[in-house]
Write a protein that holds these residues in place. Sequence first.
Motif: not given
Length: 707
Positions: A70-74
Amino acid sequence: MKILVVTTWLPTAGHPETGAFVARDIEMLRADHDVEVLHLSASTEDTSVDFPVTRVPMSPSNPLSIARAARVIAARAAAADLIHSMAASALLPFRNLRLNRPWVHTEHWSALLAPSTAPLVARAALPLTARLLARPDIVISVGHDLAAAIARRRSGPTVVIPNAVIRPEVRQERPASDSITLVGVGGLISRKGPDIAIGALADLVARGVDARLIWAGDGPMRGELSRLAESLGVTDRWDLRGRVAPETVPDVVAEGDVFVLPTQMETFGVAIAEALVAGRPVVVGASGEQASFVAEPDGVLVAERSAGAFADGIQRAIALNEGRTAAEIAERATQIFDPEIRRRATADAYATARGAAPTADVEVVIAAHDARRRVDRAVSSALSSMTVARVLVICHNVDIEEMAACLGAVAEDERVVLVAFRDTVRSPAGPFNAGIELCTEKFIAIMGSDDELTPGAIDAWRRTASETRADVIIAPLRHAEGARVPTPPTLRHRGLRGARDRLAYRTAPLGLFSRARFGGLRLTPDLATGEDLAFTTRMWFSGASIVRHRAVGEYLIHDGEDRVTFTVRPVHEELRAVELLLIDEHTRAMSATDRTALAAKLWRISIFGAVHYRVGRWAADDRAAMSRLTHDLRAFAPAAPGLLSRADAALIDALADEQETNERIDNLSRARRRFFSPAALLPAQLSRVFAREAPLRFAFATWWSLR
């Protein structure tokens, strides 16, 4: 536009078939956009695709890895104009993300339709997946049944865009051989039915057919299937190829005469569609999205999942396609799965997600007579299209409060308008006319309260109207049980004309019609049936721009036993619409050619249909009424009976004679329905054997329309 694609499915060297359709979608997007791809995967195996991919370690069963993803996507989303997630498990990292970007999601997962087909762990994730499907701005489904299941889980738009279907560079003809080669493509799992295919092979051999079966795919049933083939004595006739790369599937399919897949259910059926496009007839299970694009003679749908039923289906497919070329078999599927249609539909979905939704300029009028019916289904299906501005539910002698309760949450949609309408006539004409009078938008669609539209159908029709500048879009019709309605029986789909394209055979104005061109038309009041006959006669013979929609987007007819239009009535009441049409000033002003075309339809559908449903049960006054109408219709278009079959002409002569016995009328009605007899194939006037309305050309056009 910069697109961030997030997916858990992509092909790898070890599993080249996994996510092949996702890779094709990405390739399509790369032709128009700058695309970055994040592959969420716990595997370290490299992807086998021809575009850059960033692998992000993630396991759906590991919450920590999901949080890291999720952090990478954000971080990557900050540089994107739009996010496009693909596959249900790719939704997991979005659970706690709030991204200020348009978000599109594409879904293929069969478990949303049939949870029992998924592993136990995946089934446990279904509730969370259902909640997450409510989040994207728009969801793309690859099939209509799947779209309906998704639409029940979200309030935002859901559209249908089929999977990419690869076309062979060179379409090969079927092998020239006395033996029959069957080809199946799919995992060796129960849902795909490889055991049924082997059983069908053995059944064919027992019938004296020299047949063999090639199967491309692998799975847990490999050992079981080998033992089954041995027990049935067909080991030497079964060629298991194992896993094959998606790009080699067309070569495997080309080795066969018939494609066979006894599938339990398909959300789309890529292999089935690709077999059709490759020019191979298909014999497949009847449940699933394939039912929307498989039709005889190109393919046979088999409802019963048994070896004998599939052996019958294979022999039928062979008989239907004897002498047909690969190009002829592939023609219809090639049109349906046009990649340009997919590209434009995806662009529309992106525009919607970005807030540039297509103009909502279609109003849907639904005449509702009974709050106990599935009016909610009809309304919900209309609301699945973004171009729908309002759905006018005309409450015919039903309290608005009662209808609102029937609709439930659907009634709360701001586009739904409940309109009170009361009269003393059991006819849909009054409420439909009341609704048409209230319409103010560019296009109008009318719809029966029992019926249903496939998700996004009106959007698809509206797109065709825009592309062709049509005044009328004729919707494709299908019974909810699966059978297509072959009207109008014409080989063309654009620039249609009343007589040339037999438009009169489509009595109901189902689809779209321009309010500016036809908003002044009204259904004939006070008729219990046939109220739309004069309406569409004016429309079809108007010279307007009329187009038959051929892509995805169907009108589904639900055949309830107590439908108003299915009630048997006295002849003078049932055929009152025909009587009025014959004395209508506009109809009488039509050219002789147009009157003849209209009369041919009235004989075949209205008159002969009324006779057929009265076999053995003629009422006292029915024959006199039928005799009067027969004389009137002959006078209206004297040339029409000569174009019909010899059996039809004999029945017309008998109907004109009130003294003729009911028994002979019934026998002549049965005789005209022996469609392959000489009397049914030859016209009464032999010199007109090749006329447009003569039996041979009419039968061919009807068959063509079922393709």
